[in-house]
Design an enzyme around this catalytic site. Structure first.
Site, PDB file in Angstrom:
ATOM      1  N   CYS A  31      -8.917  -2.098  -4.598  1.00 40.15           N
ATOM      2  CA  CYS A  31      -9.350  -1.183  -5.663  1.00 40.15           C
ATOM      3  C   CYS A  31      -8.305  -0.075  -5.863  1.00 40.15           C
ATOM      4  CB  CYS A  31     -10.712  -0.596  -5.281  1.00 40.15           C
ATOM      5  SG  CYS A  31     -11.273   0.758  -6.320  1.00 40.15           S
ATOM      6  N   CYS A  34      -9.638   3.449  -6.083  1.00 41.51           N
ATOM      7  CA  CYS A  34     -10.037   3.929  -4.750  1.00 41.51           C
ATOM      8  C   CYS A  34      -8.841   4.552  -4.027  1.00 41.51           C
ATOM      9  CB  CYS A  34     -10.592   2.786  -3.907  1.00 41.51           C
ATOM     10  SG  CYS A  34     -12.093   2.044  -4.566  1.00 41.51           S
TER      11      CYS A  34
END
Length: 118
Positions: A31, A34
């Site tokens: 991600c 993230c």
């Protein structure tokens, strides 16, 4: 440079959220948002404990807290969720969010505790 955020697992997650206020970052290695959020959350560590949970390794915990998108950041105190932020936000957003969801006395106490631990 700040130490890397504590990585939680099935055992340490429940122990960690059962203690004092803690911000949990639900994330995954693939991600990109993230990864962009990590340095922002590290800047909060002088105000509140911050840890993270890899949802690929622990999907049952993510499911328990209805984490459907990542990054999702949740604040826990005494084992209970106090609030949730989904997506990447600037540091000021998280500071304002913490000010709303945590009593000021708890934040001040954590700041003083952090100074003693240094």
């Amino acid at each position: 440079m700040a130490a890397q955020m504590q990585e939680l697992d099935g055992t340490t997650f429940d122990e960690t959220i059962g203690e004092g206020p803690v911000v949990i970052d639900f994330w995954a290695p693939w991600c990109r948002p993230c990864r962009a959020l990590e340095p922002i959350l590290e800047k909060l560590e002088n105000r509140v404990a911050v840890a993270r949970l890899n949802i690929d390794e622990h999907p049952e915990i993510a499911s328990r807290y209805d984490v459907l998108s990542i990054p999702t950041v949740m604040l826990f105190a005494r084992g209970e969720s106090q609030g949730k932020v989904v997506g990447v936000r600037p540091l000021s957003y998280f500071e304002n969010w913490l000010a709303e969801v945590l009593p000021a006395a708890e934040l001040d106490g954590l700041a003083a505790q952090g100074q003693h631990d240094a």
